[in-house]
Design an enzyme around this catalytic site. Structure first.
Site: not given
Length: 516
Positions: A159, A373, A488
């Site tokens: 995200d 992911h 990050s």
């Protein structure tokens, strides 16, 4: 360099002179003047030689694309002088401090309100179950909140907001206008050592092998990559049993050389361990001292890349292969003798006909979901841990600091998928030095560095034990790979057909599983 330093560096030698045949004191003054002139001339020649050497070294480093020093405005140099790694470790200790139960719910709700977290997506909605801020940062979401696009071959792994994306031009990623960095600086060069092999808990069974074969067939992934990031296996070389040491050395030094950081001033030649697998004991004994593995160097007993090692620990350099006629004595000699053409053997230099390399940089804000992911159905063959700085990766600083993502600590996951090369690079940032890879317990990031590492160094581990048919860890699109804390950036570099087009745009906010 000051004159006194030049004088000490040159180390002139004074010798006794017999004055009986020279006429006394006058001759003594003449000899002293002559020696002084020789010293000045020698110092000047030495300065010119050093200057030429520095220019040549700078040019060679530029060709190898490993010059990643901080460069930017005065604010950048001020920021680079701060102990950001130490501050991040202190912040990590604060995040791991347990909160009283009565403070957890109001504290996490306040954080969610400030940074815009969606608490309705939590897998565990009871905020009292999160013991500290670190647990909340690494929170899990309900799977149905992040559906994976069934059509797109590449989806968003995190995200976040897209900072930049596009086509890799001339082997460089255009970060912002006027700022770019090379793929070698980001992903590293040829692996010059026999890397750590990660052992997995899953037992290799016929059912697991069949499952992996079906995974490869279903997603059109080739079997057994044969370690494309290193030179070809030297065990295929035909070696005469009675060959002398030099002939045997030439037979095996298709593998890159490597040296150990515990002796920076000497470069040792070793025959890679993979080359010994199919060789008889008699041939092994003929290798000699130069081809024998060091007695205190055991790759199988390495406990991860913990920076808290002793001075005798082994950190591996990334260096192109080169059969040298003599043993280089330091880093400058390595740069001078490096065969830059070996860079062309890297997988991102050998893409399939009709394909191009694409990249996407996604920034995670402090309120975003902090796990990453899998962006595709692919096989992770290896990971490379680059120990670096921990600058902020905010868009504000990213527009001003050159080489930001190659200066920061990062973990590069390298592998292959349906269309060829695939890599995902989680990049650390200020207060976000800890990066976790779920399948790799040997990885340890943002540890106390007792000795500064050299440019271009990384610790590598391979996942070939995860599957004997894939030589890596197979992961599906949307499958959780790892995570980090607070905020990050993740960089994707992947190969795709030339007609591939991004369905997203710069500045767009994307979520895990959405098509790129």
């Amino acid at each position: 360099m000051r004159p006194r330093q030049r004088f000490r560096r040159f180390h002139p030698r004074w010798s006794k002179v017999n004055l009986r045949g020279f006429g006394g004191v006058g001759a003594l003054k003449g000899v002293k003047a002559l020696n002084g002139m020789n010293v000045r001339v020698s110092m000047r020649l030495k300065w010119i030689s050093n200057r030429i050497h520095r220019i040549r070294r700078s040019r060679r480093l530029g060709r190898l694309s490993i010059s990643v020093r901080p460069n930017g405005s005065w604010q950048v140099y001020l920021l680079s002088s701060l102990p950001l790694r130490s501050l991040s470790r202190v912040w990590g200790q604060f995040n791991r401090a347990h909160l009283p139960t009565f403070l957890r719910t109001p504290g996490f709700k306040l954080y969610a309100w400030v940074f815009g977290c969606n608490l309705s997506e939590l897998k565990d909605p009871d905020l009292t179950h999160y013991r500290n801020f670190q647990d909340f940062f690494c929170r899990e979401l309900r799977p149905e909140t992040r559906p994976v696009d069934p059509v797109s071959p590449v989806v968003s792994p995190v995200d976040g907001r897209i900072v930049c994306q596009g086509v890799v031009d001339n082997n460089r990623i255009q970060h912002v206008k006027g700022l770019s960095y090379s793929l070698e600086a980001l992903l590293g060069g040829i692996s010059s050592s026999n890397p750590l092999v990660v052992n997995f808990e899953d037992e290799i069974t016929p059912d697991l092998i069949q499952k992996h074969e079906q995974f490869a067939e279903q997603h059109s992934i080739s079997l057994n990559s044969n370690n494309r990031y290193r030179k070809a296996d030297a065990s295929a070389a035909v070696v005469d049993e009675h060959s002398d040491e030099e002939a045997l050395l030439c037979a095996f030094t298709d593998h890159p050389h490597f040296y150990l950081n515990d002796s920076r001033n000497s470069l040792n030649y070793f025959c890679p361990f993979s080359a010994f697998e199919d060789i008889s004991n008699s041939v092994r004994s003929s290798c000699g001292k130069r081809l024998s593995p060091s007695s205190n160097f055991d790759l199988n007993n390495l406990g991860g890349d913990d920076d808290l090692r002793s001075e005798s620990s082994s950190d591996f350099e990334s260096a192109p292969a080169s059969i040298l006629e003599h043993e280089p004595t330091n880093w400058d000699d390595w740069v001078q003798e490096a065969d830059v053409t070996d860079i062309d053997s890297l997988p991102w230099h050998n893409i399939r006909p009709g394909n191009k390399l694409f990249y996407s940089v996604i920034y995670l804000a402090p309120g975003d979901y902090h796990r990453f992911h899998s962006p595709a159905d692919w096989v992770i063959e290896s990971r490379r841990h680059f120990s670096g700085e921990l600058f902020s990766v905010s868009p504000f600083l990213a527009r001003r600091l050159h080489n930001l993502f190659v200066l920061n600590e990062r973990v590069a996951l390298l592998g292959r998928y349906e269309h060829g090369f695939m890599s995902m690079i989680p990049v650390g940032a200020t207060n976000v030095g800890s990066i976790v890879i779920n399948c790799d317990p040997t990885l340890s990031t943002n540890r106390l560095v007792l000795r500064k590492k050299s440019l271009g160094t990384f610790q590598e581990a391979v996942y070939k034990n995860a599957s004997p048919v894939l030589d890596g860890m197979p992961v599906s699109r949307g499958e959780q790979v790892g995570g980090f804390q607070l905020g990050s950036t993740v960089v994707l570099v992947f190969e795709a057909p030339a007609d591939f087009e991004f369905s997203t745009y710069q500045g767009q906010y994307v979520r895990v599983g959405e098509a790129l």
